[in-house]
Write an enzyme that holds these catalytic residues in place. Structure first.
Site, mmCIF file in Angstrom:
data_model
loop_
_atom_site.group_PDB
_atom_site.id
_atom_site.type_symbol
_atom_site.label_atom_id
_atom_site.label_comp_id
_atom_site.label_asym_id
_atom_site.label_seq_id
_atom_site.Cartn_x
_atom_site.Cartn_y
_atom_site.Cartn_z
ATOM 1 N N ASP A 38 26.734 69.934 28.398
ATOM 2 C CA ASP A 38 26.729 69.942 29.863
ATOM 3 C C ASP A 38 25.539 70.753 30.381
ATOM 4 O OD1 ASP A 38 30.381 70.076 30.393
ATOM 5 O OD2 ASP A 38 29.022 68.588 29.514
ATOM 6 N N ASP A 42 22.780 69.520 32.981
ATOM 7 C CA ASP A 42 22.557 70.240 34.243
ATOM 8 C C ASP A 42 21.095 70.673 34.389
ATOM 9 O OD1 ASP A 42 25.807 71.950 34.160
ATOM 10 O OD2 ASP A 42 25.218 69.884 34.688
ATOM 11 N N SER A 87 49.805 41.439 41.379
ATOM 12 C CA SER A 87 50.830 42.394 40.950
ATOM 13 C C SER A 87 51.530 41.714 39.777
ATOM 14 C CB SER A 87 51.802 42.670 42.096
ATOM 15 O OG SER A 87 52.320 41.436 42.555
ATOM 16 N N LEU A 88 52.241 42.481 38.992
ATOM 17 C CA LEU A 88 52.822 41.931 37.764
ATOM 18 C C LEU A 88 54.342 41.979 37.839
ATOM 19 C CD1 LEU A 88 50.594 43.729 35.104
ATOM 20 C CD2 LEU A 88 50.404 41.385 35.910
ATOM 21 N N GLU A 117 47.712 45.541 26.482
ATOM 22 C CA GLU A 117 46.878 46.631 26.975
ATOM 23 C C GLU A 117 47.743 47.752 27.541
ATOM 24 O OE1 GLU A 117 44.417 43.233 29.153
ATOM 25 O OE2 GLU A 117 43.536 45.184 29.532
ATOM 26 N N LYS A 119 49.113 50.261 30.276
ATOM 27 C CA LYS A 119 49.233 50.187 31.731
ATOM 28 C C LYS A 119 48.955 51.579 32.294
ATOM 29 C CE LYS A 119 52.134 48.370 35.431
ATOM 30 N NZ LYS A 119 52.072 49.554 36.329
ATOM 31 N N ARG A 140 43.486 48.593 46.554
ATOM 32 C CA ARG A 140 44.236 47.342 46.475
ATOM 33 C C ARG A 140 44.845 46.974 47.819
ATOM 34 N NH1 ARG A 140 49.114 45.378 45.985
ATOM 35 N NH2 ARG A 140 49.505 43.620 44.569
ATOM 36 N N GLU A 174 41.655 50.725 37.287
ATOM 37 C CA GLU A 174 42.562 51.778 37.771
ATOM 38 C C GLU A 174 41.810 53.100 37.788
ATOM 39 O OE1 GLU A 174 45.421 50.144 38.146
ATOM 40 O OE2 GLU A 174 46.854 51.684 38.726
ATOM 41 N N LYS A 314 57.661 48.127 31.229
ATOM 42 C CA LYS A 314 57.658 49.486 31.791
ATOM 43 C C LYS A 314 58.420 50.437 30.885
ATOM 44 C CE LYS A 314 56.663 50.353 35.542
ATOM 45 N NZ LYS A 314 56.054 50.493 36.829
#
Ligand SMILES: NC(=O)c1cnc(N)c2cc(Br)sc12
Length: 322
Positions: A38, A42, A87-88, A117, A119, A140, A174, A314
């Site tokens: 870092d 920087d 939407s699922l 995949e 979620k 969304r 996401e 889920k």
């Protein structure tokens, strides 16, 4: 004293620094494989700021110094999505996954595989790039109309403001707050006597909706991209190819996916992910199962609300932390 540098030399050095710093960001965020500290990043960033201050006309559109503007955001304009953000339907056990598989088999005319995949428990975002440059980002919303959060998305270092390919595309994914950043943020807020966020998803949503991009930049948000709009126009014929293409363009994708031949294997993937879940640096709330081949997705089609070619398994809600 920094040595005098003329306009032409400065132009070459600015070009070099922008390429180098954007490569370092790509390694750090998209490849999860940083090659410099870092402190080194920087140091080079400060050199670039000094040169752009000396010669403002040399400032490039994709310079990392151009991510965060000084102006506060007036408000969030409405944006109509190019196509509905999906939407699922949900599944909560193996029987419901098997029923999903039977429905796909009834509709599909060709052989297909599944892609499983993770979620991600964040908030959905749609981002448009033109000739490789980030031009618009929207939440969304209700799936058809979202809010323009372009200024805040530009402030997220993990999301490239210029892709590695001069492509015009729309990608969706996401935005999330890593667990470590969530703990650090709540500790700071608690010490400042402010309300703390209930979970990383709320922290990410609250951050994206704040009116000061500098606050967004300070919150270490990240994103996983999992949808390429009109993928076949970009030469991707499967969901797996679309993910790998977005990654090649410099977008952060989640590589924990698995290509699955039959529904029996999906349960093994779910059990594996459910075991890993606690140790992941980001929150997930399930597994998304999709027909991998886009041609078969089209055969299987949509219901009014959701695709018939995908389902979200889920996990049981985690026990509240006492
Ligand atoms: N991998 C994926 O497709 C994926 C991951 N995480 C999510 N929260 C969602 C939501 C929808 Br809708 S798809 C999806």
């Amino acid at each position: 004293m920094s040595k005098a540098i003329n306009f032409e030399q400065a132009g070459k050095r600015v070009e070099e620094l922008v390429l180098t710093l954007n490569q370092y960001s790509h390694e750090y965020y998209a490849l999860d494989a940083p090659t410099v500290s870092d402190a080194e990043y920087d140091r080079l960033y400060r050199e670039l700021v000094n040169l752009e201050t000396m010669y403002p006309e040399l400032t490039k559109q994709d310079s990392p110094t151009q991510r965060v503007g000084d102006a506060l955001i007036e408000g969030f304009e409405k944006v109509e999505h190019s196509s509905q953000m999906l939407s699922l339907e949900n599944a909560f056990n193996l029987e419901e996954l098997e029923a999903f598989d039977r429905r796909v088999e009834q509709q599909a005319k060709s052989s297909h595989t599944y892609l499983s995949e993770m979620k991600i428990d964040g908030l959905a975002i749609a981002i448009k790039y033109e000739n490789g440059y980030l031009v618009q980002a929207a939440t969304r919303g209700d799936g058809r109309v979202g809010e323009d959060v372009t200024q805040n998305i530009r402030a997220i270092s993990a999301i490239p403001i210029r892709l590695r390919d001069n492509v015009t595309c729309e990608v969706r994914g996401e935005v999330y707050m890593p667990k470590g950043s969530f703990v650090k943020l709540n500790k700071e807020r608690d010490e400042e006597g402010k309300d703390i966020f209930a979970n990383p998803r709320n922290a990410a949503a609250g951050t994206l909706r704040n009116l000061n991009p500098k606050i967004t930049a300070s919150r270490n948000l990240n994103a996983f991209f999992y949808t390429l709009v009109d993928p076949e126009e970009h030469g991707a014929n499967t969901q797996k190819e679309a993910i790998e293409l977005m990654n090649a363009w410099g977008l952060h994708v989640n590589h924990e996916y698995e290509c699955i031949q039959s529904i029996d294997e999906v349960w093994a993937y779910i059990e594996k992910v459910e075991k890993e879940r606690q140790d992941l640096p980001y929150e997930i709330d399930g597994v998304v199962l999709k027909v991998n081949e886009f041609s078969v997705q089209e055969e299987v089609g949509m219901t009014v609300k959701a695709p018939r070619w995908a389902i979200a398994y889920k996990f049981k809600a985690e026990e509240a932390q006492t």
